[in-house]
Design a protein around this motif. Structure first.
Motif, PDB file in Angstrom:
ATOM      1  N   GLY A  68       0.821  -1.205   0.000  1.00 20.89           N
ATOM      2  CA  GLY A  68       0.000   0.000   0.000  1.00 20.89           C
ATOM      3  C   GLY A  68       0.851   1.249   0.000  1.00 20.89           C
ATOM      4  N   HIS A  69       0.448   2.227  -0.796  1.00 23.12           N
ATOM      5  CA  HIS A  69       1.134   3.513  -0.731  1.00 23.12           C
ATOM      6  C   HIS A  69       0.106   4.636  -0.694  1.00 23.12           C
ATOM      7  N   TYR A  70       0.528   5.776  -0.192  1.00 24.23           N
ATOM      8  CA  TYR A  70      -0.375   6.914  -0.034  1.00 24.23           C
ATOM      9  C   TYR A  70      -0.612   7.565  -1.389  1.00 24.23           C
ATOM     10  N   ASP A  71      -1.886   7.804  -1.703  1.00 24.41           N
ATOM     11  CA  ASP A  71      -2.225   8.448  -2.962  1.00 24.41           C
ATOM     12  C   ASP A  71      -2.785   9.839  -2.660  1.00 24.41           C
ATOM     13  N   GLU A  72      -2.030  10.835  -3.097  1.00 22.47           N
ATOM     14  CA  GLU A  72      -2.376  12.225  -2.791  1.00 22.47           C
ATOM     15  C   GLU A  72      -3.791  12.559  -3.278  1.00 22.47           C
ATOM     16  N   SER A  73      -4.137  12.116  -4.494  1.00 24.15           N
ATOM     17  CA  SER A  73      -5.437  12.511  -5.063  1.00 24.15           C
ATOM     18  C   SER A  73      -6.597  11.870  -4.292  1.00 24.15           C
ATOM     19  N   LYS A  74      -6.351  10.689  -3.744  1.00 27.97           N
ATOM     20  CA  LYS A  74      -7.427  10.014  -2.990  1.00 27.97           C
ATOM     21  C   LYS A  74      -7.374  10.336  -1.507  1.00 27.97           C
ATOM     22  N   LYS A  75      -6.304  11.023  -1.096  1.00 28.86           N
ATOM     23  CA  LYS A  75      -6.099  11.343   0.320  1.00 28.86           C
ATOM     24  C   LYS A  75      -6.172  10.085   1.190  1.00 28.86           C
TER      25      LYS A  75
END
Ligand SMILES: *[C@@H]1O[C@H](CO)[C@@H](O)[C@H](O)[C@H]1NC(C)=O
Ligand SMILES: *[C@@H]1O[C@H](CO)[C@@H](O)[C@H](O)[C@H]1NC(C)=O
Ligand SMILES: *[C@@H]1O[C@H](CO)[C@@H](O)[C@H](O)[C@H]1NC(C)=O
Length: 630
Positions: free
Chosen positions: A91-98
């Motif tokens: 899992g990685h953080y997705d800026e657009s999905k917050k």
């Protein structure tokens, strides 16, 4: 309000506390995997060689492979894929999905197949070395697993090694292919040509500028995606490694000289994993609902050991955003079940909590104190709980800050102070264990047993290795008194330092014992306690080694300085130096610097101005001497 009412309320409160305390005492203590009072036994006929004491392990050697029969990191990951290809893996953080987005085991399987095929298509052969210089990101794992699947050797690089060490490593292992993230790419491209790197693979899309720089230098530059597409077009069959094959070379920065390349085989890493799991799994076993938050550098063996345990369970790894300032937000989103940390961070966590409590006023402070007192009493009885009344009224917020699902905290890399350990055990209400080891034993050699809440030791040897103490006459430690240098032997002990026969011989005896340089002793219950370091090298709380004599040697060369003494301990992150000036030498130096030296010498030397000047001076000397050396 009359006194009788106040007295009534007080008596009522005390009764409630007593009732809860009595209730807490009825809880079951943790079942320990070995008897608390006899955690090791001495190997018959082999005086002073200690092994973990467990009925079913006594006598019949050490564990090297897991029961599942898995022999390599490749097989282990493949099995996890087969367990449930749809389960979340990375899992990685997705800026657009917050928020976090997940790749499943099946998707990771496709990506590693493609990326590995791409690496082979680019000209790598079995046992070629592949470098990686990146923060913890999914591509790190893709690259690692691709290397495992095609029997390539992964060589992690990290920026704190410094440019000279990096040049040395690339030259020593003749790295031709290096994967780098956006932060590393500039330096990689700048130095690639001069150090002989031929292929650079960027995580993300290379910019125009990067492409033209690579073109100008004759370097082949690809994005990870391009390599995956290449592999998709030219697929290759996996080339599974054998158990004894080299899996990775992990460079460790020494205090002096060049970094040493620790060669770890699949067997080494699987053995350490099997050993660690024997302890951890019996108390907190994981499944695919569990998450690990990955933020300790993957370039070090500790994080890789933990991840191998995660793969084994088919569980999830979520990567932090790469910014420690927002790591608490990442934790809140990922809700990890296992929290792996180092003393430097855990100290900060405990200081922060303590500070909040101190500022919260008398009543809160009192409640916290009573709760601490009771939780410590429970720990002494071997009871671990997070659902007592004390957790609800005093520690709920603290536990929620780590996501509210933590079942185990593992501290490693440097010694954790006993008070912080106890504080965490009480407030977090979960297992807090401390591991001890080094890269040369694939990360861990011993770990405190869940349920043993005595402080100040690092537990018995993992079942994959045995430990003995040997004499260190120059420091007056003798094995017959139960004190000496800690030596380790087992399937997890490294193969040797890459192309460095001499240093390998210093570290590993002909009959397989790794000399750790740490001085230890056995506690009355058979667990290991580390209390000194051979050759006077110590480790600071961030894991940095300091050789005080070396530092003193250079500091003493600053103008006007007579003597220097450097001191530090593993519970602090910086050293202290006691500096003694030489009167005849320092006066002219100070005069030259425009400082008035006409007054009393004692006052002068104690003045803030002089101290500041001298400090500046020795730091400058350090920088000068240090750059001359490298
Ligand atoms: C990976 O290895 C471990 C042993 O350390 C084993 O227990 C486990 O079953 C293996 N993983 C899978 C998914 O088979
Ligand atoms: C309390 O412990 C249980 C079992 O270990 C765990 O499932 C739960 O998430 C923990 N709760 C908190 C708030 O940490
Ligand atoms: C050994 O175990 C006993 C019994 O649990 C305990 O009281 C004692 O403090 C332990 N000793 C050490 C050094 O941990």
């Amino acid at each position: 309000m009359s006194w009788s009412i106040i007295a009534g309320v007080a008596v009522g409160l005390v009764t409630v506390v007593v009732l809860f305390v009595v209730n807490d005492a009825n809880r079951e203590p943790v079942h320990m995997v070995v008897p608390k009072e006899k955690q090791t036994y001495v190997l018959p006929g082999e005086e002073r060689v200690h092994r973990m004491n467990r009925k079913d392990w006594v006598g019949d050697g050490l564990i090297s492979l897991p029961e599942s029969g898995v022999t390599t990191l490749y097989e282990n990951f493949s099995r996890a894929i087969a367990l449930d290809p749809k389960a979340d893996c990375l899992g990685h953080y997705d800026e657009s999905k917050k928020g976090y987005v997940w790749e499943s085991y099946g998707e990771v399987c496709d990506r590693l197949q493609n990326f590995g095929s791409g690496l082979m298509h680019l000209g790598n052969k079995v046992k070629s070395k592949v470098g990686i210089m990146a923060k913890n990101i999914p591509e790190w794992v893709i690259a690692e697993q691709a290397c495992n699947a095609f029997n390539l050797v992964l060589v992690p690089l990290y920026d704190t090694l410094g440019p000279e060490a990096m040049t040395f490593i690339v030259g020593q292992v003749k790295l031709t292919t290096v994967i780098g993230d956006a932060d590393a790419i500039h330096d990689l491209l700048e130095s690639a040509k001069s150090v002989g790197i031929e292929i650079v693979i960027k995580v993300g899309e290379p910019t125009e500028k990067e492409r033209s720089k690579a073109d100008a230098d004759g370097i082949k530059l690809y994005s990870v995606l391009e390599v995956e597409e290449m592999g998709n077009e030219y697929p290759r069959e996996h080339i599974p490694p054998e158990v004894g094959d080299l899996a990775t070379i992990q460079y460790t920065s020494g205090t002096t000289g060049n970094p040493k390349g620790v060669m770890l085989s699949h067997e080494n890493m699987i053995a350490d994993m099997a050993g660690a799991m024997k302890i951890i799994n019996e108390v907190v076993s994981f499944d695919n609902e569990d998450t690990h938050i990955s933020y300790l550098p993957l370039a070090h063996s500790f994080e890789r050991l933990i991840q191998s345990i995660v793969w084994n369970a088919g569980a999830k790894v979520g990567f932090y955003r790469g910014d420690t300032r927002v790591i608490l937000e990442d934790i809140a989103m990922l809700k990890p079940s296992l929290f792996i940390s180092v003393p430097r961070l855990l100290n900060r966590v405990s200081d922060k909590i303590q500070e909040k409590v101190n500022n919260a006023g008398f009543v809160t402070g009192l409640v916290f104190k009573i709760a601490m007192w009771q939780k410590k009493r429970m720990l002494a009885k071997g009871i671990v709980a997070n659902d007592t009344i004390w957790d609800k009224i005093a520690f709920g917020k603290v536990q929620a800050a780590l996501g509210g699902k933590v079942r185990g905290i593992v501290s490693g890399a440097a010694p954790l102070s006993p008070s912080v350990m106890e504080f965490l055990r009480a407030t977090m209400g979960c297992h807090v264990v401390e591991g001890y080891g080094q890269t040369e034993c694939a990360a861990a050699t011993s770990v405190t047993i869940p349920g043993d809440h005595d402080l100040g030791h690092v537990g018995p040897p993992l079942p994959c290795n045995e430990i003995k103490l040997i004499d260190v006459p120059e420091m007056n430690y003798y094995a017959k008194d139960g004190k000496g240098e800690v030596c380790l032997r087992g399937a997890n002990i490294f193969l040797g330092y890459y192309e460095d026969e001499e240093k390998t011989k210093e570290a590993k005896t002909d009959d397989g014992w790794l000399l750790t340089g740490d001085i230890g002793m056995w506690t009355e219950n058979g667990s290991l306690k580390i209390f000194d370091r051979r050759k006077n090298i110590f480790k600071l709380s961030q894991g940095e080694y300091i050789a005080p004599e070396k530092v003193e040697e250079i500091y003493t060369r600053a103008a006007g300085i007579g003597q220097v003494y450097v001191h530090g301990t593993s519970s602090e992150s910086c050293c202290v130096a006691v500096v003694v000036p030489e009167k005849e030498d320092i006066l002219p130096v100070l005069q030259k610097a425009g400082i008035d030296t006409s007054g009393d010498y004692g006052d002068l030397i104690r003045s803030a101005e002089v101290k500041k000047y001298v400090q500046k001076n020795i730091i400058r000397t350090w920088q000068r001497k240090w750059t001359q050396r490298i």
